[in-house]
Motif scaffolding. Structure first.
Motif: not given
Length: 547
Positions: A512-530
């Motif tokens: 299995v070749l796995s890759t991942s992108v960290d979207i923690t800051e993006l999710r935090q921004a979305q939650q703050a906006a909400a």
């Protein structure tokens, strides 16, 4: 007398002397012509038939049972036994016809009338035996050979014995009738025999001298074979040592044939497409003075060259008296004139295709006897095997180099990712490769992670539920794209990431070749906006909300 044993030659000399004595006797005893004719009749119509009948008896009563018993006892194969029996039957048929063409007396005619049905009955029994052989019935064969065959042959043997005895009886009567004439010629024959004895002694001395010369020649031939056995051994040692190149192999082969095998000159001719060229040689190079080193196979010289013929045919070519061989006419004024009396060439193959020839020269005519040719065929086969090994080794090195290059390229591309990347086995999630981005996220070095299972890293990685879902999707679809998962770093921080993966074949196993992108800051921004009541999403293609 070539090919005859010493005893056979002496017997032949004696036979010649007896013939000479008979001839001289005829000349000396012209007045006893009638007696001579009687003696000839005794020989032609009594002694020769005795020999013929004895051969028939031996074939039917000794050779045929021996072949049958050999088959039953397992000492002979069915094919071999059948051939021996058929050969005996053919011999009996010829001898019987020859015997019946001699002068037959009344008593013989009666015995022949009895013998012929017996002979047909015996042949029918042999045909029945052949049918049992074809059926493969061992028990029936054994019983038939022990009883039926013996019963079929014994009456014929008895009749043949009576015929032989009759021949001797009639011969005795005719001999007695000629005895008086022989008495008159006795002293003349004695004188002729004395002279013939002297001639016999001279011939015996000549035969013995010939025998001694041939013994010496055989000893020399045996020594040649022994020397080439040494050459074959050294050639095999050379192959085991794995020569660096085909050129090195050719050079060492030529050197071994000359230094150990006592050939005057050895050369390797290689075919390169439409032309052939001399790759190397060792020994008396002056033998090839004036001979081209490179030629076209379809040129006039290429059409007659011994090596060109061997390359085209794929079979060895031997000329043990090159000076008298029309095939060597193009070399009579060059190679042969300089001492190349015997010439041989053996095909060298590569991948099953004839690509060259081993060319050998000897100063002694008859050098390449049958035993030596078999040995040189074996040597050429070993060299062909070594050439195939060189090709296989070259292919292996090229494949290994290509694999290393591909691995290096994969590792460079793998480490060049700006996102986390990991290569794991599908079966047990063993970590085969990670990049530096992943090492920084989890707080482990590459050396600490390689070879371990992802499940063993209990303090980092995907949440159990997300891991299970990820592998279920992989096994179902073969790939996963942008699956939002929760990841835990070594410091205990929970991160959000988009995880993608694909099943690939790596070193013979499914990985299995796995890759991942960290979207923690993006999710935090979305939650703050909400929370601030900002319903306008910052992305035109919003990510799914965290469960």
């Amino acid at each position: 007398m070539a090919g005859l044993s010493f005893k056979a030659r002496l017997a032949l000399v004696m036979a010649l002397l007896l013939g000479l004595m008979a001839l001289l006797g005829l000349v000396a005893l012209l007045q006893l012509r009638g007696v001579s004719q009687a003696l000839e009749s005794v020989y032609a119509n009594r002694l020769v038939p005795v020999q013929q009948l004895r051969k028939i008896s031996h074939a039917m009563l000794a050779e045929v049972p021996a072949s049958a018993n050999g088959l039953v006892e397992g000492r002979l194969a069915p094919t071999q036994a059948g051939l021996q029996i058929k050969s005996a039957q053919s011999q009996v048929e010829q001898l019987w016809a020859a015997y019946k063409s001699t002068l037959l007396v009344e008593e013989e005619l009666h015995l022949i009338a009895r013998a012929e049905p017996q002979l047909r009955y015996a042949n029918e029994a042999l045909r029945q035996f052949e049918r049992l052989v074809g059926a493969g019935d061992t028990a029936a064969l054994r019983a038939f050979a022990a009883l039926n065959l013996r019963l079929a042959l014994e009456p014929l043997g008895q009749t043949l014995s009576e015929l032989i005895d009759l021949q001797l009886t009639v011969a005795r009567r005719e001999a007695d009738a000629s005895q008086a004439g022989f008495e008159r010629a006795r002293w003349n024959l004695l004188a002729l025999m004395t002279g013939s004895g002297g001639l016999a002694a001279a011939l015996a001395v000549w035969v013995w001298s010939q025998h001694r010369r041939e013994q010496q020649s055989a000893a020399a031939a045996e020594q040649r074979v022994q020397q080439f056995y040494i050459a074959l051994s050294q050639c095999n040692q050379l192959i085991v040592r794995d020569p660096a190149s085909d050129q090195q192999l050719y050079q060492d082969l030529c050197r071994i044939c000359v230094d150990t095998g006592h050939a005057a000159l050895a050369a390797v001719i290689v075919s390169g497409g439409e032309e052939a060229y001399r790759a190397c040689l060792h020994g008396q190079a002056e033998l090839l003075t004036g001979v081209p080193e490179r030629w076209l196979l379809d040129s006039p010289y290429g059409q007659t060259s011994i090596t060109s013929q061997v390359i085209r045919s794929g079979s060895h070519l031997i000329s043990n008296e090159a000076g008298l061989d029309p095939r060597m006419a193009h070399w009579h004024d060059s190679v042969v004139a300089r001492g190349g009396r015997a010439i041989a060439a053996f095909p060298l193959r590569r991948g099953g295709i004839t690509v060259g020839a081993l060319l050998l020269f000897a100063a002694e005519p008859g050098f390449f006897d049958a035993a030596l040719v078999r040995l040189l065929d074996e040597m050429a086969g070993d060299v062909s095997f070594a050439l195939d090994n060189l090709d296989r080794e070259q292919a292996r090195r090229e494949a290994l180099l290509a694999a290393r290059q591909e691995r290096d390229l994969f590792q460079r591309l793998f480490n060049a990712y700006s996102v986390t990347a990991a290569l794991t086995t599908l079966a047990d999630t063993t970590i085969l490769e990670v990049n530096e981005v992943l090492c920084r996220r989890y707080g482990y070095s590459r050396a600490q992670m390689l070879g371990r299972r992802m499940s063993e890293l209990t303090d980092v990685g995907l949440e159990p539920a997300d891991r299970q879902r990820y592998y279920e999707l992989l096994k179902r679809d073969g790939r996963v794209e942008n699956l939002e998962v929760r990841v835990r770093g070594r410091d205990g921080q929970r991160l959000h990431a988009l995880l993608s993966g694909e099943l690939i074949d790596y070193q013979g196993q499914t990985c299995v070749l796995s890759t991942s992108v960290d979207i923690t800051e993006l999710r935090q921004a979305q939650q703050a906006a909400a929370r601030a009541g900002d319903n306008q999403r910052p992305m035109s293609d919003p990510l799914p909300s965290d469960a």
